[in-house]
Scaffold this motif. Sequence first.
Motif, short mmCIF file in Angstrom:
data_model
loop_
_atom_site.label_atom_id
_atom_site.label_comp_id
_atom_site.label_asym_id
_atom_site.label_seq_id
_atom_site.Cartn_x
_atom_site.Cartn_y
_atom_site.Cartn_z
N MET A 350 0.83 -1.21 0.00
CA MET A 350 0.00 0.00 0.00
C MET A 350 0.86 1.25 0.00
O MET A 350 0.56 2.23 -0.70
N ALA A 351 1.95 1.24 0.77
CA ALA A 351 2.84 2.40 0.82
C ALA A 351 3.46 2.66 -0.55
O ALA A 351 3.58 3.81 -0.98
N MET A 352 3.84 1.60 -1.25
CA MET A 352 4.42 1.76 -2.58
C MET A 352 3.38 2.28 -3.57
O MET A 352 3.65 3.16 -4.39
N LEU A 353 2.15 1.76 -3.46
CA LEU A 353 1.08 2.18 -4.38
C LEU A 353 0.75 3.67 -4.21
O LEU A 353 0.48 4.37 -5.20
N THR A 354 0.76 4.13 -2.97
CA THR A 354 0.30 5.50 -2.69
C THR A 354 1.44 6.50 -2.55
O THR A 354 1.19 7.70 -2.37
N GLY A 355 2.70 6.03 -2.62
CA GLY A 355 3.83 6.91 -2.33
C GLY A 355 4.30 7.77 -3.48
O GLY A 355 5.13 8.67 -3.29
N GLY A 356 3.84 7.52 -4.69
CA GLY A 356 4.24 8.34 -5.82
C GLY A 356 5.47 7.85 -6.56
O GLY A 356 5.79 8.36 -7.64
N GLY A 357 6.16 6.83 -6.02
CA GLY A 357 7.37 6.35 -6.69
C GLY A 357 7.23 4.97 -7.30
O GLY A 357 8.23 4.34 -7.66
N ALA A 358 6.01 4.48 -7.44
CA ALA A 358 5.79 3.13 -7.96
C ALA A 358 6.09 3.07 -9.47
O ALA A 358 5.82 4.02 -10.21
#
Length: 521
Positions: A350-358
Amino acid sequence: MITALAVGLIASLAGCKQQQVEETETTVQKIVLLDETLSPTEADETVMALTPDGPLLPSVEGVSAEYTDPIPDYLRPGMQHPVVVKLQERLMMLGFMDTDEPTDLYGDVTMNAVKIYQRQNKLAQDGVIGPNTLKAILSPEAKYYAAQKEDEGDDIGRIQQRLYELGYLATADMVTGHFGDSTETAVKKMQEVNALDQDGKVGRKTMNLLYSEEVKPNMLSFGETSDVVLAAQKRLKLLGYMTSEPDGNYGNDTVMAVKQFQSRNDQVVDGYLGPSTRIALNSDMAVPNGLRLGDSGDTISKVQDMLSKLGYIHSGNVTGYYGEITENAVKLFQRTNNLSVDGAVGAQTMAMLTGGGAKRAPANAPRQTTGSSGSSSGGRTQTGGSSSSSGGGMPNTGTASGSASALISVAKSKLGSPYVWGAKGPNSFDCSGFVYWCLNQVGVRQSYITSSGWRSVGRYTKITSFSNLRAGDIIVVSGHVGIVAEGGTVVDASSGNGRVVHRSLSSWWRNNFICGWRIFG
């Protein structure tokens, strides 16, 4: 010889017979319109004279004697008699017992309900049914459940716990089981906020509202902006529940995240940041998010939308249901972004999906597209050839295999466990707590919901015909829920029996049938 209890029963039946109607939604609505407290009046009765060749019990005008076994003068725990069926039916209708198929056993659950009735009606709270208590309960003028100041009991503790969860009681130590000044003040405040008459009593309308999704809390909720909200959002983000960046504004994303957190952490799912939810959220024991196959809801839609924008899933598969297509897309996302590949959306994913750097999906990777209807959408309906919610005869539930068989085995392993209102296992249960515990034991991540919530749970295949139920289904009836077993039977936590039982799907289940849910297959 006619016992005193028999005469009391017959007299009450004279006024009660015309009131007996099948407990339908219409009946419930009719009762809701009654005042929360009614003054008792004597029912008119005409007892016919006994004759040497007449029935064992006398008749009341228009009512024949119903029982061949003499009714004992007093009913005490452990006794069995057909009159207990009528007693339980009435206690359930009046709100003193949870709805269930009534039995002839006068057990502990029935006794506790009688004690609450006696408390409310200023009778000796001994849990013993004598002529006066039976006549009062069966009278059409009997009062509906209403808790008020100076009452004491487990039911008061449950009311206080919910008031605390909604923010009307300030601290957990105010949940005492005694209805004192602070509880009355809290009830009046809740009634004021929710546009009810402010009498400080918990009657039918107030009790129904307490567990309704429409209840307005006295706490952080939609539309508020504060540092407290921001802190909660950051914690939800860390645990993998927030799908957007924390900003201190209690918007739709926060409501979805709070509901998802509550469902994973044994909280009442209402979307409010009340005391219990905030304590659970900040606890070291808080369960992080883990969206996976079979889940559904607005949070799933948000995840699917983000996967779609990154090229991992077709926009047509943004359905709100976590099927195999979504699972495969998540695995590809995890592989592409150097995460552990398990197909579940946990905190790191979830952090990767929502972090902007995926990273976007590789150009040569196939985008997940619509497959079978069973893998991409939830909330399906199966009528079995009938659109009637109670149509068909007794179901031939057949035998179970695989996960359905495992669910039934887990349910049967708890036969005899005591019925306790609000209990979710592992050693005692109420009806919805029993279904919740059993499903989670076989790997179905189902949050705790009340029996009324099971009417519209949505994520499974809905069964609208009683005759189409199969072993392993969840059956929902008016005010009750159970697990369908083999050979036309059901396993459920029964208030009438006071324990978990395995019994036939009798006409009571058919007459009160609302729907079923097929969890597997």
